[in-house]
Design a protein around this motif. Structure first.
Motif, short mmCIF file in Angstrom:
data_model
loop_
_atom_site.label_atom_id
_atom_site.label_comp_id
_atom_site.label_asym_id
_atom_site.label_seq_id
_atom_site.Cartn_x
_atom_site.Cartn_y
_atom_site.Cartn_z
N GLY A 224 0.80 -1.23 0.00
CA GLY A 224 0.00 0.00 0.00
C GLY A 224 0.82 1.26 0.00
N PHE A 228 -0.51 5.75 -7.22
CA PHE A 228 -1.32 5.45 -8.40
C PHE A 228 -1.73 6.74 -9.09
CE2 PHE A 228 -2.06 1.72 -5.66
CZ PHE A 228 -1.71 0.71 -6.56
N CYS A 230 -3.94 9.47 -11.19
CA CYS A 230 -5.33 9.93 -11.18
C CYS A 230 -5.47 10.98 -12.28
CB CYS A 230 -5.70 10.50 -9.80
SG CYS A 230 -7.44 10.94 -9.65
N ARG A 239 -0.68 11.94 -7.53
CA ARG A 239 -0.51 10.51 -7.32
C ARG A 239 -0.75 10.21 -5.84
NH1 ARG A 239 -0.40 12.17 -12.29
NH2 ARG A 239 0.73 10.84 -13.75
N CYS A 240 -1.53 9.17 -5.58
CA CYS A 240 -1.87 8.83 -4.20
C CYS A 240 -1.64 7.34 -3.96
CB CYS A 240 -3.33 9.16 -3.89
SG CYS A 240 -3.74 10.92 -4.06
N ILE A 241 -1.27 7.00 -2.73
CA ILE A 241 -1.22 5.59 -2.36
C ILE A 241 -2.63 5.14 -2.02
CG2 ILE A 241 1.16 5.74 -1.57
CD1 ILE A 241 0.13 5.80 1.30
N TYR A 242 -2.89 3.85 -2.21
CA TYR A 242 -4.26 3.35 -2.00
C TYR A 242 -4.22 1.87 -1.69
CZ TYR A 242 -9.14 2.18 -2.96
OH TYR A 242 -10.42 1.71 -2.85
N GLY A 243 -5.09 1.43 -0.77
CA GLY A 243 -5.23 0.02 -0.48
C GLY A 243 -4.01 -0.54 0.23
N ARG A 249 1.82 -1.15 6.37
CA ARG A 249 2.06 0.27 6.11
C ARG A 249 2.39 1.01 7.41
NH1 ARG A 249 -1.88 0.66 3.13
NH2 ARG A 249 -3.42 1.57 4.54
#
Length: 313
Positions: A224, A228, A230, A239-243, A249
């Protein structure tokens, strides 16, 4: 039968089973039901059995099926639900969920994965329990500050008890580590990294067993900490981290936080990002990802920490 998929929806009392050839049946979620299901599937093994992760209710059934040599995959419940919505299946029952699991396995062309060993599951349980105790301790300490004097003695008693339980949990983790030589070797590798201590190394060992088996992009996404995109049309978003796995984490966050103070390599990397105008949180996440990449390489090649490893990350 080689193309047969089986979906199993797990609840506390029963297993709802759906087959890709249209058959459906139910079994009790108990040793007797597991045995009956195993006897049904073993003569002509399906290509894959798909189950959801349901907070541990699926473990005994999955273990019984895996022990019979059946191909099994435990999947993320959120992903399955999103797949069901995208397929237009808005209704939700145990029977329908089992059917969705079959369709999900077929559409995603899932492959089986080996279940964690009993030792691995035991370590995961110990790490998770320690995290629960710490969360309860933090909540009780927060309540103590604003509590009425009439309830403060009870809160202090709970705090003392929780602190004792955390110490006992640390002892249990140490015992589990001493019983497994492979773990000891891996923990020694992890603890050679400045900023990583015993609890963090055991958390990574228990909750991220894929370390050393995946490439840097795959392991970052799994934990995570992978950014990613967008973007849409002419607009480019942040860009953001996700999941990913929250407990991993969290462990990486604490290690990176210590690392930018005491690990010269990470400290220089963090300062360079900040000097380039990156926000503090973005720079810290980048350090988490860099640290994970280095650890992944260390485990793969079975080598201790060295500043030269920074060049591969």
């Amino acid at each position: 039968m080689s193309e047969l998929y089986v979906g199993i929806d797990v609840s506390k009392e029963r297993l709802d089973v759906a087959f890709s050839d249209g058959r459906e049946c139910q079994f009790g979620n108990d040793p007797s039901g597991h045995s009956q299901l195993r006897e049904l599937l073993s003569p002509q093994p399906p290509q894959l059995i798909v189950m959801e992760a349901t907070g541990g209710l699926e473990r005994s059934a999955a273990a019984a099926l895996a022990a019979a040599g059946l191909a099994l995959r435990i999947v993320n419940a959120r992903q399955v639900r999103d797949f069901a919505k995208a397929s237009g299946r808005l209704a939700k029952t145990d029977r329908l969920d089992a059917q969705v699991l079959v369709k999900f396995g077929q559409a995603m062309k899932l492959e089986s994965r080996e279940l964690p060993s009993e030792q691995q599951q035991g370590l995961q349980a110990l790490v998770a329990r320690r995290q629960q105790l710490i969360e309860m301790l933090v909540m009780e300490k927060n309540r103590l500050g604003s509590a009425h004097k009439g309830v403060k003695p009870g809160l202090k008693k709970n705090i003392d008890w929780l602190e004792q339980q955390i110490k006992r949990s640390d002892q249990d983790l140490g015992s589990a580590l001493r019983e497994c030589g492979v773990w000891r070797e891996t923990v020694e590798l992890l603890e050679s990294v400045p900023g990583i201590g015993r609890v963090t190394s055991l958390t990574l060992l228990a909750s991220l067993p894929e370390l050393g088996t995946l490439n840097r992009r795959e392991i970052s996404a799994l934990a995570g900490v992978a950014p990613f995109n967008c973007d849409t049309g002419g607009w480019s978003g942040k860009r953001c981290i996700y999941g990913g796995r929250a407990i991993v984490r969290g462990a990486l966050y604490m290690s990176a936080l210590a690392g930018i103070r005491h690990n010269v390599v990470l400290k220089v990397f963090y300062q360079r990002l900040r000097a380039a105008g990156k926000p503090a949180k973005v720079a810290l996440v980048a350090c988490m990802r860099k640290l994970l990449t280095i650890i992944n390489s260390m485990i793969r090649h079975r080598q201790c920490w060295s500043p030269k490893l920074m060049e591969i990350a």
